[in-house]
Design a protein around this motif. Structure first.
Motif, PDB file in Angstrom:
ATOM      1  N   UNK A  67       0.894  -1.353  -0.092  1.00  0.00           N
ATOM      2  CA  UNK A  67       0.021  -0.061  -0.016  1.00  0.00           C
ATOM      3  C   UNK A  67       0.688   1.319  -0.057  1.00  0.00           C
ATOM      4  N   UNK A  68       1.803   1.055   0.836  1.00  0.00           N
ATOM      5  CA  UNK A  68       2.786   2.357   0.870  1.00  0.00           C
ATOM      6  C   UNK A  68       3.551   2.680  -0.366  1.00  0.00           C
ATOM      7  N   UNK A  69       4.091   1.450  -1.177  1.00  0.00           N
ATOM      8  CA  UNK A  69       4.502   1.852  -2.541  1.00  0.00           C
ATOM      9  C   UNK A  69       3.781   2.398  -3.479  1.00  0.00           C
ATOM     10  N   UNK A  70       2.248   1.743  -3.481  1.00  0.00           N
ATOM     11  CA  UNK A  70       1.453   2.239  -4.481  1.00  0.00           C
ATOM     12  C   UNK A  70       1.020   3.559  -4.214  1.00  0.00           C
ATOM     13  N   UNK A  71       0.958   3.987  -2.968  1.00  0.00           N
ATOM     14  CA  UNK A  71       0.733   5.455  -2.577  1.00  0.00           C
ATOM     15  C   UNK A  71       1.796   6.412  -2.992  1.00  0.00           C
ATOM     16  N   UNK A  72       2.910   5.976  -2.651  1.00  0.00           N
ATOM     17  CA  UNK A  72       3.989   6.612  -3.180  1.00  0.00           C
ATOM     18  C   UNK A  72       4.083   6.971  -4.449  1.00  0.00           C
ATOM     19  N   UNK A  73       3.860   5.768  -5.299  1.00  0.00           N
ATOM     20  CA  UNK A  73       4.014   5.986  -6.834  1.00  0.00           C
ATOM     21  C   UNK A  73       2.647   6.821  -7.298  1.00  0.00           C
ATOM     22  N   UNK A  74       1.601   6.845  -6.811  1.00  0.00           N
ATOM     23  CA  UNK A  74       0.349   7.282  -7.391  1.00  0.00           C
ATOM     24  C   UNK A  74       0.080   8.686  -6.896  1.00  0.00           C
ATOM     25  N   UNK A  75       0.398   8.982  -5.706  1.00  0.00           N
ATOM     26  CA  UNK A  75       0.195  10.308  -5.199  1.00  0.00           C
ATOM     27  C   UNK A  75       1.372  10.690  -4.178  1.00  0.00           C
ATOM     28  N   UNK A  76       2.547  11.040  -4.607  1.00  0.00           N
ATOM     29  CA  UNK A  76       3.646  11.343  -3.839  1.00  0.00           C
ATOM     30  C   UNK A  76       3.338  12.570  -2.651  1.00  0.00           C
ATOM     31  N   UNK A  77       2.518  13.466  -3.030  1.00  0.00           N
ATOM     32  CA  UNK A  77       2.144  14.627  -2.154  1.00  0.00           C
ATOM     33  C   UNK A  77       1.574  13.904  -0.857  1.00  0.00           C
ATOM     34  N   UNK A  78       0.525  13.290  -1.091  1.00  0.00           N
ATOM     35  CA  UNK A  78      -0.176  12.437  -0.041  1.00  0.00           C
ATOM     36  C   UNK A  78       0.587  11.750   0.758  1.00  0.00           C
ATOM     37  N   UNK A  79       1.608  10.954   0.075  1.00  0.00           N
ATOM     38  CA  UNK A  79       2.472  10.031   0.803  1.00  0.00           C
ATOM     39  C   UNK A  79       3.295  10.812   1.604  1.00  0.00           C
TER      40      UNK A  79
END
Length: 98
Positions: A71-83
């Motif tokens: 989940x963290x990897x997906x979030x980092x790739x798709x929405x870096x600002x939110x991550x």
């Protein structure tokens, strides 16, 4: 031994009051391997990451699940600002703990 993340592993271990076997076994490294790292051998990036998580960030890696990482990897790739925002918030909460 200082590594690319600029922390002295031997000093961290000593501040934690742990012997080499106790310190290194928490991340799956043998005492002899840890001794070599403390004596100047380069520490591989995955080992550096585990050191930071376990001994600096104080994260119990036994509680981390594969889904958490994915989940963290997906979030980092798709929405870096939110991550980045969530990461900053989590770090602040860890500092608040007694």
């Amino acid at each position: 031994m200082k590594n690319s993340e600029n922390f002295d592993v031997r000093e961290i271990r000593r501040k934690l009051g742990m012997n080499q076997s106790q310190f290194w076994s928490k991340i799956g490294v043998t005492q002899s391997g840890g001794s070599r790292y403390e004596s100047g051998r380069n520490i591989p990036r995955p080992v550096q990451a585990l050191l930071r998580l376990v001994h600096i960030e104080q994260i119990d890696i036994n509680k981390v699940k594969k889904d958490d990482v994915e989940v963290a990897e997906y979030l980092k790739a798709t929405n870096p600002d939110l991550y980045k925002s969530l990461k900053k918030e989590a770090k602040a909460k860890r500092k608040e703990r007694p």
